[in-house]
Scaffold this motif. Structure first.
Motif, short mmCIF file in Angstrom:
data_model
loop_
_atom_site.label_atom_id
_atom_site.label_comp_id
_atom_site.label_asym_id
_atom_site.label_seq_id
_atom_site.Cartn_x
_atom_site.Cartn_y
_atom_site.Cartn_z
N LEU A 30 -2.85 -3.46 1.36
CA LEU A 30 -2.87 -4.67 0.55
C LEU A 30 -2.21 -4.43 -0.80
N ARG A 31 -2.54 -3.32 -1.44
CA ARG A 31 -1.96 -2.99 -2.75
C ARG A 31 -0.44 -2.83 -2.63
N ARG A 32 0.00 -2.15 -1.57
CA ARG A 32 1.44 -1.93 -1.36
C ARG A 32 2.14 -3.28 -1.18
N GLU A 33 1.55 -4.17 -0.37
CA GLU A 33 2.19 -5.46 -0.13
C GLU A 33 2.27 -6.29 -1.40
N VAL A 34 1.20 -6.32 -2.17
CA VAL A 34 1.19 -7.08 -3.43
C VAL A 34 2.24 -6.53 -4.39
N LEU A 35 2.27 -5.22 -4.53
CA LEU A 35 3.22 -4.58 -5.45
C LEU A 35 4.66 -4.86 -5.04
N LEU A 36 4.97 -4.70 -3.77
CA LEU A 36 6.34 -4.93 -3.31
C LEU A 36 6.76 -6.39 -3.46
N ARG A 37 5.86 -7.29 -3.13
CA ARG A 37 6.20 -8.71 -3.26
C ARG A 37 6.45 -9.09 -4.72
N CYS A 59 2.46 -14.22 -9.20
CA CYS A 59 1.10 -13.78 -8.82
C CYS A 59 0.37 -14.90 -8.08
N ARG A 60 0.59 -16.12 -8.51
CA ARG A 60 -0.06 -17.27 -7.87
C ARG A 60 0.40 -17.42 -6.41
N ALA A 61 1.73 -17.28 -6.16
CA ALA A 61 2.26 -17.42 -4.80
C ALA A 61 1.73 -16.30 -3.91
N ILE A 62 1.68 -15.08 -4.44
CA ILE A 62 1.15 -13.96 -3.66
C ILE A 62 -0.32 -14.19 -3.36
N GLY A 63 -1.06 -14.61 -4.36
CA GLY A 63 -2.49 -14.89 -4.19
C GLY A 63 -2.75 -15.97 -3.15
N ASP A 64 -1.95 -17.03 -3.20
CA ASP A 64 -2.12 -18.13 -2.22
C ASP A 64 -1.86 -17.63 -0.80
N ASP A 65 -0.80 -16.84 -0.62
CA ASP A 65 -0.46 -16.33 0.72
C ASP A 65 -1.51 -15.35 1.26
N LEU A 66 -2.07 -14.53 0.37
CA LEU A 66 -3.00 -13.48 0.81
C LEU A 66 -4.46 -13.86 0.58
N GLU A 67 -4.68 -15.08 0.13
CA GLU A 67 -6.02 -15.58 -0.16
C GLU A 67 -6.74 -14.70 -1.17
N LEU A 68 -6.02 -14.42 -2.28
CA LEU A 68 -6.56 -13.64 -3.40
C LEU A 68 -6.42 -14.46 -4.68
N SER A 69 -7.29 -14.15 -5.63
CA SER A 69 -7.15 -14.81 -6.94
C SER A 69 -5.98 -14.16 -7.68
N LYS A 88 -6.05 -13.06 -10.61
CA LYS A 88 -6.59 -11.88 -11.30
C LYS A 88 -6.62 -10.67 -10.35
N ALA A 89 -7.00 -10.87 -9.10
CA ALA A 89 -7.04 -9.79 -8.12
C ALA A 89 -5.62 -9.27 -7.84
N VAL A 90 -4.66 -10.17 -7.78
CA VAL A 90 -3.25 -9.78 -7.58
C VAL A 90 -2.79 -8.90 -8.74
N GLU A 91 -3.11 -9.32 -9.97
CA GLU A 91 -2.73 -8.54 -11.16
C GLU A 91 -3.36 -7.16 -11.14
N LYS A 92 -4.61 -7.06 -10.70
CA LYS A 92 -5.28 -5.75 -10.62
C LYS A 92 -4.60 -4.85 -9.60
N HIS A 93 -4.20 -5.41 -8.45
CA HIS A 93 -3.49 -4.62 -7.45
C HIS A 93 -2.15 -4.10 -8.00
N ILE A 94 -1.47 -4.97 -8.73
CA ILE A 94 -0.19 -4.57 -9.33
C ILE A 94 -0.42 -3.46 -10.36
#
Length: 179
Positions: A124-131, A139-149, A151-157
């Protein structure tokens, strides 16, 4: 010319009446006094003697030593001109828009480190970072696709970037400080 024949004053075709060995020794002392290298001393003294013998066979020489020193000076100048053309420093530094060789090598090593580090990351972290970093998705588009907030996307990055920096430090690569 062979030194033994000079010593015996029996140079082939050399006009008699000159002590060629003494002339050669005086030339060598003179050239060494001028700071010439050993190999240049030998070459210049031999060439000077060859020219003197040729001139002495066709004309009357007033002062053989003066002429020998003048010829050797001119030959030294020619040698220095030739050497300076071969190894001369450029007047201006050459600038290129291309990255330096060190930068290229460091970048290649960094890519290898990145690749290994990404393979070790949680999926999950790898996918978020690469995207985010490669595809520049929001971050919003990634969150919507992966069903994450967001804030969670930013933490993974953030965690992914920390992992990558640590991997670079362990490999001894500092991309920020290179030209």
């Amino acid at each position: 010319m062979v030194l033994a024949s000079i010593r015996n004053q029996h140079l082939e075709g050399a006009p008699p009446g000159y002590d060629w060995y003494a002339i050669q020794m005086a030339l060598k002392r003179y050239l060494r006094g001028r700071g010439a290298r050993h190999d240049i001393v030998e070459d210049v003294s031999q060439e000077t003697l060859a020219r003197l013998v040729e001139l002495a066979g066709t004309q009357q020489i007033g002062s053989v030593f003066s002429l020998a020193f003048r010829i050797s000076d001119n030959l030294l100048i020619d040698v220095h001109r030739r050497d300076s053309r071969l190894v001369g420093e450029p007047d201006e530094e050459v600038h290129s828009d291309q990255p330096s060789l060190n930068r290229i090598l460091d970048s290649r090593r960094a890519m290898e480190v990145f690749s290994r580090c990404l393979k070790k990351m949680p999926p999950l972290r790898r996918e978020v970072l690469l995207r985010r970093r490669l595809n520049q998705e929001s971050c919003r588009a990634i969150g919507d696709d992966l069903e994450l907030s967001a804030k969670a996307v930013e933490k993974h990055i953030t965690r992914g970037m920390i992992d990558l920096r640590k991997a670079l430090e362990q490999a001894g690569i500092d991309l920020a400080g290179r030209d």
